[in-house]
Scaffold this motif. Structure first.
Motif, short mmCIF file in Angstrom:
data_model
loop_
_atom_site.label_atom_id
_atom_site.label_comp_id
_atom_site.label_asym_id
_atom_site.label_seq_id
_atom_site.Cartn_x
_atom_site.Cartn_y
_atom_site.Cartn_z
N ALA A 30 37.83 23.58 -1.45
CA ALA A 30 36.76 22.59 -1.29
C ALA A 30 37.40 21.21 -1.39
N ASP A 31 36.79 20.23 -0.73
CA ASP A 31 37.27 18.86 -0.93
C ASP A 31 36.08 17.97 -1.31
N THR A 32 36.32 16.68 -1.42
CA THR A 32 35.26 15.80 -1.93
C THR A 32 34.00 15.88 -1.07
N SER A 33 34.16 16.14 0.23
CA SER A 33 32.97 16.17 1.10
C SER A 33 32.11 17.40 0.85
N ASP A 34 32.63 18.36 0.09
CA ASP A 34 31.87 19.58 -0.21
C ASP A 34 31.13 19.50 -1.54
N VAL A 35 31.44 18.48 -2.34
CA VAL A 35 30.83 18.42 -3.67
C VAL A 35 29.45 17.77 -3.56
N ALA A 36 28.41 18.55 -3.85
CA ALA A 36 27.03 18.11 -3.62
C ALA A 36 26.45 17.37 -4.81
N ILE A 37 27.08 17.46 -5.97
CA ILE A 37 26.46 16.85 -7.15
C ILE A 37 27.35 15.78 -7.77
N GLU A 85 29.28 44.07 -0.30
CA GLU A 85 28.53 42.87 -0.71
C GLU A 85 29.49 41.85 -1.31
N LEU A 86 29.24 40.57 -0.98
CA LEU A 86 29.99 39.47 -1.60
C LEU A 86 29.02 38.66 -2.45
N HIS A 87 29.48 38.19 -3.61
CA HIS A 87 28.61 37.32 -4.41
C HIS A 87 29.37 36.07 -4.85
N ALA A 88 28.63 34.97 -4.95
CA ALA A 88 29.23 33.70 -5.37
C ALA A 88 28.12 32.78 -5.85
N GLY A 89 28.50 31.78 -6.66
CA GLY A 89 27.50 30.87 -7.20
C GLY A 89 27.81 29.40 -7.01
N ALA A 90 28.96 28.97 -7.52
CA ALA A 90 29.28 27.54 -7.55
C ALA A 90 29.39 26.93 -6.15
N PHE A 91 29.56 27.78 -5.12
CA PHE A 91 29.73 27.29 -3.75
C PHE A 91 28.64 26.32 -3.32
N ALA A 92 27.43 26.47 -3.84
CA ALA A 92 26.32 25.64 -3.37
C ALA A 92 26.50 24.17 -3.78
N PHE A 93 26.99 23.96 -5.00
CA PHE A 93 27.17 22.59 -5.51
C PHE A 93 28.63 22.12 -5.42
N MET A 94 29.55 22.99 -5.72
CA MET A 94 30.99 22.67 -5.78
C MET A 94 31.28 21.61 -6.85
N ASP A 95 32.57 21.44 -7.16
CA ASP A 95 32.97 20.53 -8.23
C ASP A 95 34.48 20.37 -8.23
N ARG A 96 35.01 19.69 -9.23
CA ARG A 96 36.46 19.45 -9.28
C ARG A 96 37.24 20.74 -9.53
N GLN A 97 36.67 21.67 -10.29
CA GLN A 97 37.36 22.95 -10.49
C GLN A 97 37.55 23.65 -9.14
N GLN A 98 36.52 23.61 -8.30
CA GLN A 98 36.63 24.24 -6.98
C GLN A 98 37.60 23.46 -6.10
N MET A 99 37.60 22.12 -6.23
CA MET A 99 38.55 21.32 -5.46
C MET A 99 39.99 21.71 -5.83
N ALA A 100 40.19 22.04 -7.11
CA ALA A 100 41.53 22.41 -7.56
C ALA A 100 42.03 23.69 -6.90
N THR A 101 41.10 24.53 -6.43
CA THR A 101 41.53 25.77 -5.76
C THR A 101 41.96 25.49 -4.32
N SER A 102 41.70 24.28 -3.83
CA SER A 102 42.03 23.84 -2.46
C SER A 102 41.01 24.30 -1.43
#
Lengths: 415, 415
Positions: free
Chosen positions: A298-305, A279-296
């Motif tokens: 996600a980019d701006t087009s993935d940030v939903a909020i 099983e894999l689990h994750a949370g922030a993937f749905a909205f994304m943010d700058r912290q996730q962008m910093a991991t490379s």
């Protein structure tokens, strides 16, 4: 060892008649309006991007042949949970509070069988057992974390006092194990952990679901390669743990691992990297943010909020603009890029200083002031979607980057 | 210069029928209970300490012969506002949001004449004028900040469109001036500021209340002496500003200055230090916190709030305890002492790492584990009372350090 049955605590949501703001009233007030017509600050969610992000998770799940469990703590809404379940192709969630559990289990998602499997994602304290067993009646599978033997002692005392010898109320439980970020979880190669595992598999009140890890430290990755390395390390830690138990005669088959960066990394990893993981689990993937962008990953087009904010005042003499959104709208969480968020379309401005309701933007060139009169709205991309979303009583929903409000989502708050 | 009348925004609180949780239901659920019987995390407020802190402010006001204006953004409740007004001997408040203004102006405080003077403490954007003029009908004096000429242009356009030549709706306004922390406020020795001041005193839509500063940078003080120096500097900056305007023919008499550290410092300062100052304002003084303790002007006996949290799990092998309270209970704000709060009675433990719902306590000596079983409650002294209080839908009230709940306060949230 016996542990006394302690006073049970109640989820306030219930006695308050689920007193979240009324979606119906909000929809009437907001749907059809343009963003510049609403009071600021306000959280804006682009539903199309949420759906896209959830489909990406669904594809990773399919590609790797591993079930996903979606975390709802980021948004705490029925609507986003439904998108997650549909698009990611799962019926399993993890909640961070009992209020979230109540809110979602009492929603249409359980009745319609879209939601069948709910995990409380924090080791449960014994005062919450009343809620746990009540919730377990209302959804096909309700699971908890146990990572200390006292919790199991307390659970057994409680169970015996409540159900006696009736074994039909056994509760599902993951053994939470520590995999490197020292947040929660039982240690590896430790006699107490082994004793807990032994007691869990032989307990008459628990059905063991598997081992569970969270790679929170994977947020430090900065490219695909290091993200895959974190994923590999998390997988190895979980499998090592399973082997440590097996070598000592305790057999627990399932392993649930993940965090948004490592799960995104699973999309670019070979199948071997996830060998043995169920099983894999994750949370922030749905909205994304700058912290996730910093991991490379996600980019701006993935940030939903984004946070809608207005120019409250202007100070050209010091290159500064004041936004009517501060720490209670963005949260005070940081991100590796610095600042408390970035102004979309004005990424060269800095949002480096915030107070409770003040967003102090600096490094605004003189020529930018003409198009930034008082009252003008801007969207700000936040650092950490979970903490930013939690600032708001409700979210305004847009689609495809538009500026017309198409829905309102009401999250559940509190504990 | 003319500024177009822009779309007005509404305070959502109103169309939702003031949908804060019901105090009546909460009182029924909680009053008489002991702290260990309630769901965690939860904000606990010691009413006796709030009263003591407010009386201290009242004494400073009397001793210095200067009126105080109390900030309600820290608690956002009717109950704490009433204590502030009674104990500090004033009828004037400053709010940080229009939701706070509505909530308090519609409470019994206005009807009973305890509250007569409300200031919106953030430069107002032109979309909020509908609310401003509506609120001004409901309380004897309602004031706003203006620190940019566009806001005045917009106000004049709005006023003319709404009231024509009827000058009976003139709105009270402070000119917010910058005094060293570069957050908000018009700059000194600046032609635009002078033009704004000239326009304000001659405007047909505004009644000028005075100059207003906020010494946010005074939080850097570490003893009485430096706090008094910050106070002196803030007073000098305000008086200098007044003189800068006067020299240029604009006469504004009143000066309102303050921040909790400088106002507390006024209690140990001579009268000369406040010469020419007509009003002091402060907010955090009512609750206090570790940030205020760092200024040396408050100690543990002055901190009225704490976060009730429970042991969710224990990891003796790494000297760690997991509390069921994280970033959504403490906020992510820091303080000079480090960490995200301190555990009362266990100040040697460290709360250095928090996630959304996880409070990871470290440096717990092995011998401390015996008295820290799963489910045990602890009180945690927070870093920043304003941001911590904002995490909670309601507060449980105790008295004199007791552990029995005597009341429940419901703050107003949002904008």
């Amino acid at each position: 060892m016996s542990f006394p049955v302690i006073d049970q605590t109640q989820t306030p949501l219930l006695s308050l008649g689920f007193s979240v703001p009324s979606k119906e009233a909000l929809v009437k007030q907001y749907v059809g309006k343009k963003l510049h017509q609403v009071r600021t600050p306000r959280l804006i969610v682009d539903r199309s991007i949420v759906t896209k992000n959830c489909r990406r998770l669904g594809e990773i799940s399919k590609q790797q042949g591993v079930k996903v469990r979606v975390h709802v703590k980021t948004h705490k809404t029925v609507e986003a949970t439904e998108i997650e379940l549909d698009a990611a192709g799962t019926d399993a969630i993890v909640v961070s509070t009992l209020a979230e559990a109540w809110y979602l289990i009492e929603s249409h998602l359980t009745a319609s069988k879209k939601l069948n499997d709910v995990l409380l994602g924090l080791p449960v304290s014994p005062d919450k057992f009343d809620d746990v067993f009540e919730l377990a009646q209302r959804v096909p599978k309700f699971s908890i974390f146990i990572d200390h033997i006292q919790t199991l002692d307390a659970l057994e005392s409680y169970y015996e006092a409540k159900f006696g010898n009736d074994d039909s109320h056994r509760i599902h439980a993951f053994m939470k194990v520590e995999c490197g970020n020292a947040r929660a979880g039982a240690a590896i190669n430790n006699e107490d952990s082994l004793e807990l595992a032994r007691r869990l598999v032989s307990s008459k009140v628990v059905v063991v679901e598997g081992l569970y890890t969270h790679a929170g430290h994977s947020y430090a990755c900065r490219d695909n390669e290091s993200a895959v390395a974190f994923l590999q390390a998390e997988r190895d830690a979980a499998i090592n743990y399973r082997e440590f138990l097996a070598k000592n005669g305790v057999h627990i088959k399932n392993c649930s691992i993940g965090a948004t960066p490592t799960v995104m990394a699973a999309g670019v990893a070979t199948k071997q990297v996830l060998e043995g993981i169920t099983e894999l689990h994750a949370g922030a993937f749905a909205f994304m943010d700058r912290q996730q962008m910093a991991t490379s990953l996600a980019d701006t087009s993935d940030v939903a909020i984004s946070v809608l904010a207005r120019v409250a005042s202007r100070y050209p003499e010091r290159g500064s603009i004041l936004l009517d959104a501060g720490g209670l709208a963005f949260s005070k969480d940081g991100s590796p890029q610095g600042g408390f968020g970035e102004i979309i379309g004005r990424e060269h401005w800095k949002l480096d200083k915030i107070a409770q309701e003040h967003g102090v933007v600096t490094e605004v060139p003189l020529e930018d002031f003409e198009d930034a009169p008082v009252g003008k709205v801007f969207l700000v991309r936040p650092n950490h979607c979970c903490l930013t979303a939690a600032c708001f009583e409700f979210y305004l929903i847009i689609e495809n980057g538009g500026d017309e409000i198409v829905d309102v989502w009401v999250p559940v708050r509190g504990w």
